[in-house]
Motif scaffolding. Sequence first.
Motif, PDB file in Angstrom:
ATOM      1  N   ALA A  90      48.917  27.686  48.948  1.00  0.00           N
ATOM      2  CA  ALA A  90      47.615  27.710  48.281  1.00  0.00           C
ATOM      3  C   ALA A  90      46.894  29.028  48.537  1.00  0.00           C
ATOM      4  CB  ALA A  90      46.763  26.540  48.768  1.00  0.00           C
ATOM      5  N   LEU A  91      46.970  29.518  49.762  1.00  0.00           N
ATOM      6  CA  LEU A  91      46.327  30.779  50.107  1.00  0.00           C
ATOM      7  C   LEU A  91      46.899  31.931  49.297  1.00  0.00           C
ATOM      8  CD1 LEU A  91      44.600  32.627  51.942  1.00  0.00           C
ATOM      9  CD2 LEU A  91      46.477  32.564  53.598  1.00  0.00           C
ATOM     10  N   GLY A  92      48.218  32.006  49.208  1.00  0.00           N
ATOM     11  CA  GLY A  92      48.839  33.103  48.476  1.00  0.00           C
ATOM     12  C   GLY A  92      48.518  33.091  47.000  1.00  0.00           C
ATOM     13  N   VAL A  93      48.576  31.915  46.388  1.00  0.00           N
ATOM     14  CA  VAL A  93      48.264  31.820  44.960  1.00  0.00           C
ATOM     15  C   VAL A  93      46.798  32.144  44.709  1.00  0.00           C
ATOM     16  CG1 VAL A  93      48.033  30.186  43.050  1.00  0.00           C
ATOM     17  CG2 VAL A  93      50.118  30.227  44.399  1.00  0.00           C
ATOM     18  N   GLY A  94      45.919  31.663  45.588  1.00  0.00           N
ATOM     19  CA  GLY A  94      44.505  31.947  45.423  1.00  0.00           C
ATOM     20  C   GLY A  94      44.180  33.417  45.553  1.00  0.00           C
ATOM     21  N   ALA A  95      44.884  34.123  46.444  1.00  0.00           N
ATOM     22  CA  ALA A  95      44.647  35.557  46.619  1.00  0.00           C
ATOM     23  C   ALA A  95      45.139  36.357  45.428  1.00  0.00           C
ATOM     24  CB  ALA A  95      45.322  36.033  47.900  1.00  0.00           C
ATOM     25  N   GLY A  96      46.206  35.898  44.777  1.00  0.00           N
ATOM     26  CA  GLY A  96      46.708  36.571  43.584  1.00  0.00           C
ATOM     27  C   GLY A  96      47.498  37.822  43.900  1.00  0.00           C
ATOM     28  N   GLY A  97      48.018  38.461  42.840  1.00  0.00           N
ATOM     29  CA  GLY A  97      48.739  39.709  42.979  1.00  0.00           C
ATOM     30  C   GLY A  97      50.014  39.571  43.790  1.00  0.00           C
ATOM     31  N   VAL A  98      50.200  40.504  44.724  1.00  0.00           N
ATOM     32  CA  VAL A  98      51.389  40.500  45.573  1.00  0.00           C
ATOM     33  C   VAL A  98      51.457  39.217  46.399  1.00  0.00           C
ATOM     34  CG1 VAL A  98      52.562  41.685  47.469  1.00  0.00           C
ATOM     35  CG2 VAL A  98      51.426  43.013  45.684  1.00  0.00           C
ATOM     36  N   ALA A  99      50.303  38.732  46.850  1.00  0.00           N
ATOM     37  CA  ALA A  99      50.278  37.500  47.643  1.00  0.00           C
ATOM     38  C   ALA A  99      50.772  36.310  46.833  1.00  0.00           C
ATOM     39  CB  ALA A  99      48.868  37.238  48.166  1.00  0.00           C
ATOM     40  N   ALA A 100      50.454  36.281  45.539  1.00  0.00           N
ATOM     41  CA  ALA A 100      50.916  35.180  44.693  1.00  0.00           C
ATOM     42  C   ALA A 100      52.433  35.207  44.541  1.00  0.00           C
ATOM     43  CB  ALA A 100      50.241  35.247  43.327  1.00  0.00           C
ATOM     44  N   ALA A 101      53.001  36.407  44.375  1.00  0.00           N
ATOM     45  CA  ALA A 101      54.457  36.522  44.299  1.00  0.00           C
ATOM     46  C   ALA A 101      55.094  36.099  45.621  1.00  0.00           C
ATOM     47  CB  ALA A 101      54.854  37.953  43.954  1.00  0.00           C
ATOM     48  N   ALA A 160      56.798  33.665  37.583  1.00  0.00           N
ATOM     49  CA  ALA A 160      56.117  32.451  38.053  1.00  0.00           C
ATOM     50  C   ALA A 160      54.774  32.783  38.687  1.00  0.00           C
ATOM     51  CB  ALA A 160      57.005  31.702  39.045  1.00  0.00           C
ATOM     52  N   ALA A 161      54.701  33.900  39.406  1.00  0.00           N
ATOM     53  CA  ALA A 161      53.456  34.303  40.042  1.00  0.00           C
ATOM     54  C   ALA A 161      52.373  34.605  38.995  1.00  0.00           C
ATOM     55  CB  ALA A 161      53.675  35.524  40.921  1.00  0.00           C
ATOM     56  N   GLY A 162      52.820  35.019  37.805  1.00  0.00           N
ATOM     57  CA  GLY A 162      51.896  35.289  36.721  1.00  0.00           C
ATOM     58  C   GLY A 162      51.566  34.069  35.881  1.00  0.00           C
ATOM     59  N   GLY A 163      52.154  32.908  36.249  1.00  0.00           N
ATOM     60  CA  GLY A 163      51.867  31.665  35.538  1.00  0.00           C
ATOM     61  C   GLY A 163      52.691  31.457  34.286  1.00  0.00           C
ATOM     62  N   HIS A 164      53.793  32.206  34.151  1.00  0.00           N
ATOM     63  CA  HIS A 164      54.614  32.092  32.936  1.00  0.00           C
ATOM     64  C   HIS A 164      55.835  31.205  33.171  1.00  0.00           C
ATOM     65  CE1 HIS A 164      52.116  35.235  31.280  1.00  0.00           C
ATOM     66  NE2 HIS A 164      52.442  36.052  32.269  1.00  0.00           N
TER      67      HIS A 164
END
Length: 487
Positions: free
Chosen positions: A316-327, A483-487
């Motif tokens: 949840a933390l990584g996705v919420g932070a976005g960018g490199v953290a989301a990946a 996936a990190a971009g929501g696609h």
Amino acid sequence: MIWAILLLPALSGGVCAILRHHRLRRGLLIATAVAQAAMVAACWIWHPSPTAGGWLELDSTGLLFLSITTALFLVAAFYAAGYLASQGDERVTDYEEGFLFTNSPQAAFTACLLVFLATMSLTAVSRNLGLLWVAVETTTLASAPLIYFHRHHRSLEATWKYLLICSVGIALAMLGNFFLAVAGATSGAHLTMESMLAHAASLDPMWLKAAFILCLVGYGTKMGLTPMHTWLPDAHSEAPSLVSALLSGALLNCAFLAILRVHTITSAAGMADFSGSLLVLLGLVSMAVAAIFIVHQVDFKRMLAYSSVENMGILALGVGAGGVAAAGSMFHAVNHSLIKAMLFLVAGNILASYHTKSCPQIRGLLQGRPASGVLWLAGLLAVAGFPPFGSFMSELAILQGLLADHRYLVATAYLAALGVAFAAMARIILPMVFGTRTPEVCATPAPGREPLWAVAPPAALCAAALTLGVYMPPWLDAVLKQAAGGH
């Protein structure tokens, strides 16, 4: 192809429920797992077309989580076949804290396992948010009998807690879907992802924010985010270990995927800061609370359950932070699933050998059960994010993302929670592996060597987690970024 992925395990589950021959049932379980894995592997090469009016489709995010689920189920199926075969033909027996329990018939167990696979697969391919809600709810119904498999009063309590708490959560998620429909009413958007994303700019912001909060709390309950996590330690610790492996490694991802879908919509509507901040907050709280609870654990399966709460917080933390953290969060979902499934399978081996879940009563694993002892130690290093395991790379990517966005306070809290969790788990696991056995305190392992079916599945998962730490396949890297971009 999508229909085959959904119908094969569902129909196989129905057949298993009526089959009288135990060998045929176990053979069907393995055959279905292998066929499912082959079809999902084919989806990486030949992307299946959308079906059911666009309600069923495999995008990169869905394919990633479907692949995780299928891979874990394949490993669990081989483990389950060996486990059930070793227990006799009529009824399964197991040990818990020195007491012998007689469990449910194998037919119901294998049937529920296969239906569970079908429902989790439906979650991954659902592109309509209403259908996604139905899929997440059916995973609860399919997995509840698996948790109650031991027919003990603690199993019953854990099952009811699981059903009641998750039902409240899923009711809130349904209300969130209603709010999403209201948010898109004026623009003509309906509850498919394509329609929501196409009309994201014209969605009503007030209703959309309320919808995200409800979906985050609702699906976050199933995901095990704090403070909605209270069902998870009981369910994971009381279920059979191979079921715990699927609950932690696959089921929690289904709820995470649902949250990802709604977060993608809010981001497309220009509210990424709003939804991202809530995800970061719940992620940090989950990590902190889980780390604190791990410190005082004496039950090694509950320890693993709280570790799952911590890792869901990381996602949840990584996705919420976005960018490199989301990946990094997407990559961490893969690593956590492999590692935690491995640890729960090894926990099952330890429980079968020592007949107790009490950590202080287990010492000298390397002498008593060398294979499980090595895997138990490797699991500690892997779940703590030590190199060269893949979890080191994913946790490092999340940290890099936080630092790149100048979130220094969040990064400090993130590292502190990771450090406390590692220290707490090391304090529990290292004496189990290296400690000296004392007959008056420690349990005595059951005589005999560990069978191949008990060691090979967790060893395969450990090897996969280790491989991802030293080599990232290009096809996986591409899907993780999409996936990190929501696609």
